[in-house]
Write a protein that holds these residues in place. Structure first.
Motif, PDB file in Angstrom:
ATOM      1  N   CYS A   1      48.579  31.596  17.977  1.00  0.00           N
ATOM      2  CA  CYS A   1      47.372  30.387  17.523  1.00  0.00           C
ATOM      3  C   CYS A   1      48.016  29.551  16.374  1.00  0.00           C
ATOM      4  N   GLU A   2      48.096  27.879  16.634  1.00  0.00           N
ATOM      5  CA  GLU A   2      48.783  27.491  15.239  1.00  0.00           C
ATOM      6  C   GLU A   2      47.304  27.940  14.381  1.00  0.00           C
ATOM      7  N   ARG A   3      46.265  27.635  15.041  1.00  0.00           N
ATOM      8  CA  ARG A   3      45.171  27.531  14.638  1.00  0.00           C
ATOM      9  C   ARG A   3      44.079  29.064  13.311  1.00  0.00           C
ATOM     10  N   ARG A   4      45.490  29.867  13.407  1.00  0.00           N
ATOM     11  CA  ARG A   4      44.479  31.571  13.083  1.00  0.00           C
ATOM     12  C   ARG A   4      44.918  31.045  11.317  1.00  0.00           C
ATOM     13  N   PHE A   5      43.881  31.369  10.918  1.00  0.00           N
ATOM     14  CA  PHE A   5      44.671  31.272   8.715  1.00  0.00           C
ATOM     15  C   PHE A   5      43.504  32.805   9.352  1.00  0.00           C
ATOM     16  N   LYS A   6      43.845  33.210   7.931  1.00  0.00           N
ATOM     17  CA  LYS A   6      43.309  34.365   6.769  1.00  0.00           C
ATOM     18  C   LYS A   6      42.656  34.328   5.557  1.00  0.00           C
ATOM     19  N   ASN A   7      41.207  34.489   5.458  1.00  0.00           N
ATOM     20  CA  ASN A   7      40.908  34.873   4.369  1.00  0.00           C
ATOM     21  C   ASN A   7      41.152  35.434   2.926  1.00  0.00           C
ATOM     22  N   SER A   8      40.337  35.506   1.940  1.00  0.00           N
ATOM     23  CA  SER A   8      40.441  36.311   0.551  1.00  0.00           C
ATOM     24  C   SER A   8      40.006  37.878   1.253  1.00  0.00           C
ATOM     25  N   ARG A   9      40.054  38.121   1.970  1.00  0.00           N
ATOM     26  CA  ARG A   9      38.575  38.482   2.636  1.00  0.00           C
ATOM     27  C   ARG A   9      39.475  39.716   3.910  1.00  0.00           C
ATOM     28  N   GLU A  10      40.814  39.338   4.171  1.00  0.00           N
ATOM     29  CA  GLU A  10      41.360  40.202   5.331  1.00  0.00           C
ATOM     30  C   GLU A  10      41.333  39.827   6.408  1.00  0.00           C
ATOM     31  N   GLY A  11      40.011  38.938   6.175  1.00  0.00           N
ATOM     32  CA  GLY A  11      39.337  38.589   8.051  1.00  0.00           C
ATOM     33  C   GLY A  11      40.312  36.829   8.426  1.00  0.00           C
ATOM     34  N   TYR A  12      39.893  36.678  10.378  1.00  0.00           N
ATOM     35  CA  TYR A  12      41.257  35.576  11.067  1.00  0.00           C
ATOM     36  C   TYR A  12      40.299  35.146  10.698  1.00  0.00           C
ATOM     37  N   THR A  13      40.756  33.647  10.813  1.00  0.00           N
ATOM     38  CA  THR A  13      39.913  32.379  10.606  1.00  0.00           C
ATOM     39  C   THR A  13      40.038  31.714  12.076  1.00  0.00           C
ATOM     40  N   CYS A  14      39.467  30.904  12.177  1.00  0.00           N
ATOM     41  CA  CYS A  14      39.593  29.597  13.235  1.00  0.00           C
ATOM     42  C   CYS A  14      39.946  28.584  12.671  1.00  0.00           C
TER      43      CYS A  14
ATOM     44  N   LEU B   1      34.733  32.354   4.233  1.00  0.00           N
ATOM     45  CA  LEU B   1      34.354  33.240   4.959  1.00  0.00           C
ATOM     46  C   LEU B   1      35.314  33.166   6.514  1.00  0.00           C
ATOM     47  N   ASN B   2      34.526  31.797   7.111  1.00  0.00           N
ATOM     48  CA  ASN B   2      34.599  31.281   8.302  1.00  0.00           C
ATOM     49  C   ASN B   2      35.716  30.296   8.514  1.00  0.00           C
ATOM     50  N   GLY B   3      36.509  29.605   9.471  1.00  0.00           N
ATOM     51  CA  GLY B   3      37.265  28.435   9.070  1.00  0.00           C
ATOM     52  C   GLY B   3      36.751  27.123   9.866  1.00  0.00           C
ATOM     53  N   GLU B   4      37.570  26.403   9.428  1.00  0.00           N
ATOM     54  CA  GLU B   4      36.878  25.529   9.948  1.00  0.00           C
ATOM     55  C   GLU B   4      36.313  25.724  11.222  1.00  0.00           C
ATOM     56  N   PHE B   5      36.625  26.051  12.288  1.00  0.00           N
ATOM     57  CA  PHE B   5      36.173  26.218  13.673  1.00  0.00           C
ATOM     58  C   PHE B   5      35.550  27.896  14.128  1.00  0.00           C
ATOM     59  N   GLY B   6      35.216  28.177  12.846  1.00  0.00           N
ATOM     60  CA  GLY B   6      34.575  29.627  12.748  1.00  0.00           C
ATOM     61  C   GLY B   6      35.387  31.243  12.441  1.00  0.00           C
ATOM     62  N   GLY B   7      34.910  31.867  13.319  1.00  0.00           N
ATOM     63  CA  GLY B   7      36.001  32.854  13.008  1.00  0.00           C
ATOM     64  C   GLY B   7      37.113  33.317  14.651  1.00  0.00           C
TER      65      GLY B   7
ATOM     66  N   ASP C   1      48.926  28.094   4.100  1.00  0.00           N
ATOM     67  CA  ASP C   1      48.867  26.915   4.879  1.00  0.00           C
ATOM     68  C   ASP C   1      49.345  27.027   5.532  1.00  0.00           C
ATOM     69  N   LYS C   2      49.850  27.622   6.174  1.00  0.00           N
ATOM     70  CA  LYS C   2      50.760  28.882   7.639  1.00  0.00           C
ATOM     71  C   LYS C   2      49.402  29.079   8.192  1.00  0.00           C
ATOM     72  N   PRO C   3      49.736  28.704   9.758  1.00  0.00           N
ATOM     73  CA  PRO C   3      48.647  29.641  10.080  1.00  0.00           C
ATOM     74  C   PRO C   3      49.877  31.305  10.415  1.00  0.00           C
ATOM     75  N   VAL C   4      48.470  32.338  10.693  1.00  0.00           N
ATOM     76  CA  VAL C   4      49.144  34.021  10.374  1.00  0.00           C
ATOM     77  C   VAL C   4      49.194  34.619  12.246  1.00  0.00           C
ATOM     78  N   ASN C   5      50.809  34.952  11.998  1.00  0.00           N
ATOM     79  CA  ASN C   5      51.001  34.868  13.620  1.00  0.00           C
ATOM     80  C   ASN C   5      51.927  35.705  13.711  1.00  0.00           C
ATOM     81  N   ASN C   6      51.346  36.820  12.576  1.00  0.00           N
ATOM     82  CA  ASN C   6      52.246  38.185  13.011  1.00  0.00           C
ATOM     83  C   ASN C   6      51.794  39.150  12.926  1.00  0.00           C
ATOM     84  N   ILE C   7      50.772  39.535  14.075  1.00  0.00           N
ATOM     85  CA  ILE C   7      49.488  40.664  14.055  1.00  0.00           C
ATOM     86  C   ILE C   7      49.771  41.232  15.826  1.00  0.00           C
TER      87      ILE C   7
END
Length: 150
Positions: free
Chosen positions: A94-107, A122-128, A9-15
């Motif tokens: 970025c507050e909108r960056r999340f990670k999906n189960s395929r290790e991809g970062y989503t918007c 695969l994608n986030g609410e606003f895409g990848g 539920d939290k954005p991912v920012n340790n990238i």
């Protein structure tokens, strides 16, 4: 649908962008296989820049690990070495960056084809996320890459 845990539920920012030396092999008409090197960078997560770099040592593609793989498994991973001569760079916050189960970062949080939150989406609410070079920078001004020409 998989329920989100607190971490999901939290954005991912340790990238971080970590410099690597990618190794490629090309079959030649005669003789040995040609081997090439390319200085590139890859994404890795960590508590800081050095831990992000060191976390890549666990990857199946890391040279020492890749050398131990079977020939069939080697086809699944591109081999690389860490480039310790180059600087690791943190990806912009970025507050909108999340990670999906395929290790991809989503918007936005990952969603399924119905637009419902789904960790397997695969994608986030606003895409990848545009840190993956295949995705465009979004048109909203709160994207840290908006207007940068990244």
């Amino acid at each position: 649908m998989i329920e989100y845990t607190e971490n999901r539920d939290k954005p991912v920012n340790n990238i971080y962008w970590v410099p690597i030396i990618a190794v490629s092999f090309m079959k030649c008409l005669e003789g040995e296989v040609a081997r090439g090197h390319e200085e590139v960078k890859t994404l890795s997560q960590g508590r800081d820049a050095e831990s992000a770099r060191e976390n890549l040592r666990d990857s199946p593609g890391f040279g020492e690990n890749w050398n131990k793989l079977t020939p069939e498994k080697r086809k699944l991973f591109a081999p690389f070495w860490l480039d310790y001569d180059k600087k690791v760079e943190k990806v912009l916050y970025c507050e909108r960056r999340f990670k999906n189960s395929r290790e991809g970062y989503t918007c936005g949080k990952p969603v399924n084809e119905n637009g419902e939150y789904d960790f397997d989406g695969l994608n986030g609410e606003f895409g990848g996320c545009c840190i993956h070079l295949a995705f465009d920078i979004p048109d909203f001004e709160d994207c840290p890459y908006y207007g940068t020409g990244y």
